[in-house]
Motif scaffolding. Sequence first.
Motif, short mmCIF file in Angstrom:
data_model
loop_
_atom_site.label_atom_id
_atom_site.label_comp_id
_atom_site.label_asym_id
_atom_site.label_seq_id
_atom_site.Cartn_x
_atom_site.Cartn_y
_atom_site.Cartn_z
N SER A 13 1.12 -0.94 -0.15
CA SER A 13 -0.04 0.00 0.22
C SER A 13 0.97 1.08 -0.18
O SER A 13 0.92 1.98 -0.67
CB SER A 13 -0.79 0.10 1.19
OG SER A 13 -0.73 0.62 2.71
N GLY A 14 1.90 1.20 0.46
CA GLY A 14 2.97 2.44 0.49
C GLY A 14 3.53 2.78 -0.77
O GLY A 14 3.84 3.44 -1.04
N ALA A 15 3.66 1.27 -1.59
CA ALA A 15 4.39 1.35 -2.97
C ALA A 15 2.85 1.81 -3.79
O ALA A 15 3.52 2.32 -5.14
CB ALA A 15 4.63 -0.19 -3.33
N VAL A 16 1.74 2.04 -3.43
CA VAL A 16 0.80 2.36 -3.86
C VAL A 16 0.45 3.56 -3.81
O VAL A 16 0.55 4.39 -5.05
CB VAL A 16 -0.23 1.01 -4.40
CG1 VAL A 16 -1.87 1.99 -4.25
CG2 VAL A 16 -0.68 -0.41 -4.10
N LEU A 17 0.65 3.90 -2.60
CA LEU A 17 0.59 5.35 -2.42
C LEU A 17 1.87 6.39 -3.45
O LEU A 17 1.75 7.42 -3.98
CB LEU A 17 0.41 5.43 -0.91
CG LEU A 17 0.83 6.93 0.14
CD1 LEU A 17 -1.13 7.51 -0.22
CD2 LEU A 17 0.55 7.37 1.14
N PHE A 18 2.88 5.18 -2.75
CA PHE A 18 4.24 6.45 -3.42
C PHE A 18 4.01 6.77 -5.19
O PHE A 18 4.16 7.42 -6.05
CB PHE A 18 5.42 5.87 -3.43
CG PHE A 18 6.66 6.48 -3.31
CD1 PHE A 18 6.70 7.88 -3.55
CD2 PHE A 18 7.18 5.94 -4.80
CE1 PHE A 18 8.60 8.35 -4.10
CE2 PHE A 18 8.65 6.64 -5.31
CZ PHE A 18 9.22 8.14 -4.84
N GLY A 19 3.49 5.58 -5.81
CA GLY A 19 3.81 4.86 -7.32
C GLY A 19 3.05 6.31 -8.00
O GLY A 19 2.40 6.42 -9.31
N THR A 20 1.49 5.74 -7.27
CA THR A 20 0.42 6.29 -8.25
C THR A 20 0.42 8.01 -7.91
O THR A 20 0.21 8.46 -8.61
CB THR A 20 -1.05 6.04 -7.54
OG1 THR A 20 -0.98 4.50 -6.89
CG2 THR A 20 -2.15 6.54 -7.79
N GLY A 21 1.20 8.39 -6.77
CA GLY A 21 1.25 9.56 -6.73
C GLY A 21 2.33 10.73 -7.68
O GLY A 21 2.13 11.41 -8.49
#
Length: 155
Positions: A13-21
């Motif tokens: 979920s951290g990767a999704v947060l960073f990657g989507t941003g």
Amino acid sequence: MTYLILKVIHILSGAVLFGTGAGIAFFMLRAHATKDPRTVASVGRIVVLADFVFTASAVVVQPISGLALIHLQGYALTEPWLMAAYALYVLIGVCWLPVVWFQWRMVQLAERAAEEGASLPPAYHRLFRAWFILGWPAFAGVIGIYALMVAKPVF
């Protein structure tokens, strides 16, 4: 086993947060660079959707999985590195919430300009500048949280 599952969920979920941003920023910047209202509107609609589907989901999962990991690892909720992470998370949220509204509003302005065959209006450019400025502390905050989670520094 519970710990490992939660840790994977938290990291993903951290990767999704960073990657989507990062992806949203890239696509909005590229659309903006075209100066074409149709492109800005089209890309902007996708960006707004991605923010609601991916970023918002990760924003919810991160504290839930993080608090569970804190509990399982026996850390106090008031560890200084955790307090710093909470502060950064709030900073990110304070930046992100208006950015979501800015994106939605920029799409509306671009759609109207495209319908009228006009250029992107000054209001769009003001929102874009604010969006761009607020993106930097949010992005830096996410990197800061990653650093805190990895290093768990003693203050």
